[in-house]
Design an enzyme around this catalytic site. Structure first.
Site, PDB file in Angstrom:
ATOM      1  N   GLN A  88       0.849  -1.196   0.000  1.00 44.81           N
ATOM      2  CA  GLN A  88       0.000   0.000   0.000  1.00 44.81           C
ATOM      3  C   GLN A  88       0.881   1.242   0.000  1.00 44.81           C
ATOM      4  O   GLN A  88       0.378   2.357  -0.105  1.00 44.81           O
ATOM      5  CB  GLN A  88      -0.870   0.031   1.263  1.00 44.81           C
ATOM      6  CG  GLN A  88      -1.839  -1.120   1.375  1.00 44.81           C
ATOM      7  CD  GLN A  88      -2.448  -1.159   2.770  1.00 44.81           C
ATOM      8  OE1 GLN A  88      -3.463  -0.553   3.037  1.00 44.81           O
ATOM      9  NE2 GLN A  88      -1.797  -1.876   3.673  1.00 44.81           N
ATOM     10  N   ASN A  89       2.190   1.045   0.146  1.00 44.67           N
ATOM     11  CA  ASN A  89       3.086   2.195   0.254  1.00 44.67           C
ATOM     12  C   ASN A  89       3.371   2.783  -1.126  1.00 44.67           C
ATOM     13  O   ASN A  89       3.422   2.055  -2.119  1.00 44.67           O
ATOM     14  CB  ASN A  89       4.400   1.781   0.916  1.00 44.67           C
ATOM     15  CG  ASN A  89       4.184   1.293   2.333  1.00 44.67           C
ATOM     16  OD1 ASN A  89       3.127   1.564   2.910  1.00 44.67           O
ATOM     17  ND2 ASN A  89       5.148   0.582   2.886  1.00 44.67           N
ATOM     18  N   VAL A  90       3.602   4.093  -1.147  1.00 45.31           N
ATOM     19  CA  VAL A  90       3.903   4.742  -2.412  1.00 45.31           C
ATOM     20  C   VAL A  90       5.400   5.068  -2.514  1.00 45.31           C
ATOM     21  O   VAL A  90       5.844   5.628  -3.513  1.00 45.31           O
ATOM     22  CB  VAL A  90       3.031   6.009  -2.597  1.00 45.31           C
ATOM     23  CG1 VAL A  90       1.569   5.606  -2.742  1.00 45.31           C
ATOM     24  CG2 VAL A  90       3.183   7.006  -1.453  1.00 45.31           C
ATOM     25  N   ASP A  91       6.173   4.693  -1.485  1.00 42.36           N
ATOM     26  CA  ASP A  91       7.631   4.850  -1.568  1.00 42.36           C
ATOM     27  C   ASP A  91       8.211   3.705  -2.402  1.00 42.36           C
ATOM     28  O   ASP A  91       7.498   2.786  -2.793  1.00 42.36           O
ATOM     29  CB  ASP A  91       8.247   4.912  -0.155  1.00 42.36           C
ATOM     30  CG  ASP A  91       8.108   3.600   0.620  1.00 42.36           C
ATOM     31  OD1 ASP A  91       8.507   2.533   0.098  1.00 42.36           O
ATOM     32  OD2 ASP A  91       7.583   3.620   1.763  1.00 42.36           O
ATOM     33  N   HIS A 106      -1.692   1.171  -4.260  1.00 38.53           N
ATOM     34  CA  HIS A 106      -2.116   2.562  -4.048  1.00 38.53           C
ATOM     35  C   HIS A 106      -1.309   3.545  -4.897  1.00 38.53           C
ATOM     36  O   HIS A 106      -1.248   4.730  -4.569  1.00 38.53           O
ATOM     37  CB  HIS A 106      -2.017   2.934  -2.566  1.00 38.53           C
ATOM     38  CG  HIS A 106      -3.085   2.299  -1.712  1.00 38.53           C
ATOM     39  ND1 HIS A 106      -3.076   2.319  -0.337  1.00 38.53           N
ATOM     40  CD2 HIS A 106      -4.209   1.629  -2.059  1.00 38.53           C
ATOM     41  CE1 HIS A 106      -4.148   1.671   0.134  1.00 38.53           C
ATOM     42  NE2 HIS A 106      -4.838   1.236  -0.892  1.00 38.53           N
ATOM     43  N   CYS A 133       0.545  16.579 -20.049  1.00 37.44           N
ATOM     44  CA  CYS A 133       0.652  15.140 -20.299  1.00 37.44           C
ATOM     45  C   CYS A 133       1.476  14.928 -21.566  1.00 37.44           C
ATOM     46  O   CYS A 133       1.211  15.577 -22.577  1.00 37.44           O
ATOM     47  CB  CYS A 133      -0.747  14.555 -20.471  1.00 37.44           C
ATOM     48  SG  CYS A 133      -0.739  12.888 -21.180  1.00 37.44           S
ATOM     49  N   CYS A 136      -1.296  13.490 -24.406  1.00 36.57           N
ATOM     50  CA  CYS A 136      -2.391  14.296 -24.989  1.00 36.57           C
ATOM     51  C   CYS A 136      -2.124  15.802 -24.885  1.00 36.57           C
ATOM     52  O   CYS A 136      -2.903  16.601 -25.387  1.00 36.57           O
ATOM     53  CB  CYS A 136      -3.730  13.935 -24.334  1.00 36.57           C
ATOM     54  SG  CYS A 136      -3.878  14.488 -22.618  1.00 36.57           S
ATOM     55  N   GLU A 200       1.424  -3.642  17.391  1.00 35.81           N
ATOM     56  CA  GLU A 200       0.255  -4.013  18.208  1.00 35.81           C
ATOM     57  C   GLU A 200      -0.727  -4.662  17.244  1.00 35.81           C
ATOM     58  O   GLU A 200      -0.630  -4.455  16.033  1.00 35.81           O
ATOM     59  CB  GLU A 200      -0.373  -2.755  18.827  1.00 35.81           C
ATOM     60  CG  GLU A 200      -0.795  -1.766  17.752  1.00 35.81           C
ATOM     61  CD  GLU A 200      -1.238  -0.414  18.290  1.00 35.81           C
ATOM     62  OE1 GLU A 200      -1.054  -0.153  19.480  1.00 35.81           O
ATOM     63  OE2 GLU A 200      -1.782   0.354  17.483  1.00 35.81           O
TER      64      GLU A 200
END
Ligand code: OAD
Length: 230
Positions: A88-91, A106, A133, A136, A200
């Site tokens: 889920q990390n974007v690093d 993600h 972009c 386009c 935890e």
């Protein structure tokens, strides 16, 4: 055991100096989710959003993978069966550690996305609102991050992997965000053993067969060695 499916969250990168989201003083205590992590927030104030991800991209570029990331790369390299790593990390710390194949459900800070035509390309270190972009030519570039209200990437592939998993491991994620928080239930339903690594028990901690409490840099290396010896 043939197939291990692993899900990681912000906790695995915490010991590399990247803040988690929901800790006291974490990213979501400093910024409002609806401002920086929704399409509506981007429409309202693109500069705020682009600057938020520019800052995180810069911080990530300075960060090094830790013993937890390295252990998972070793597992992928040395396990006789298949290892699937979903983050889920974007690093990019899994890649920096040597993991060959990472599913970025993600999105990723290293990517840019055209909000108009869906073209994806490598993001510059510093994006600006209204960047064009390359496909386009419209001024509709945005960070290639999956925001709240958007569909995470590669879900069909991920559910196929969960269906075939013998072991599902979830590492450093709080269980707040679906669909990722539902992967343990799906893996169990399909017959996998399940293990959680966290400081935890997470919100879905009671669904795991086994919970290993402690920092990922300490809990992951011995777990990987156990699997490689078995
Ligand atoms: P959270 O910040 O919600 O949770 C981080 C988890 O990591 C917590 O359960 C901590 O207890 C645990 N943790 C912290 N340090 C750890 C360590 N050294 N070793 C092991 N565990 C540790 O982050 P995520 O669950 O990843 O999405 O958040 C999920 C999603 O919510 C993110 O991908 C992001 C966020 O909003 C989007 O932006 C779309």
């Amino acid at each position: 055991m043939q197939k291990i499916v692993i899900l990681t969250g912000a906790g695995i990168s915490a010991e590399s100096g990247l803040g988690t989201f929901r800790a006291e003083g974490g990213l979501w205590a400093q910024h409002k989710i609806e401002d920086v992590a929704t399409p509506e927030g981007f429409a309202r104030n693109p500069k705020l959003v682009v600057d938020f991800y520019n800052a995180r991209r810069a911080q990530t570029a300075e960060a090094d993978p830790n013993a937890g990331h390295l252990a998972l790369a070793k597992l992928e390299a040395e396990f006789a069966g298949e290892v699937v790593l979903i983050t889920q990390n974007v690093d990019d710390l899994h890649e920096k550690a040597g993991s060959q194949k990472v599913i970025y459900m993600h999105g990723a800070l290293k990517g840019a996305l055209c909000a108009a035509c869906d073209t994806r390309w490598p993001a510059p270190m510093v994006m600006a609102p209204g960047d064009a972009c390359p496909n386009c030519d419209r001024p509709t570039a945005r960070p290639d991050i999956v925001w709240f209200g958007e569909m995470p990437y590669d879900m069909d592939e991920i559910f196929d992997h969960l269906a075939g998993a013998d072991l599902f491991a979830s590492i450093g994620t709080s269980g707040n965000v679906y669909p990722a928080a539902g992967f343990v239930a799906e893996a169990r339903r399909c017959g996998a053993d399940t293990v959680e690594f966290n400081l935890e028990p997470s919100l879905v901690g009671s669904q795991f067969d086994d919970i290993r409490i402690g920092p990922a840099t300490e809990t992951l290396p011995p777990w990987v060695d156990e699997i490689l010896k078995s």
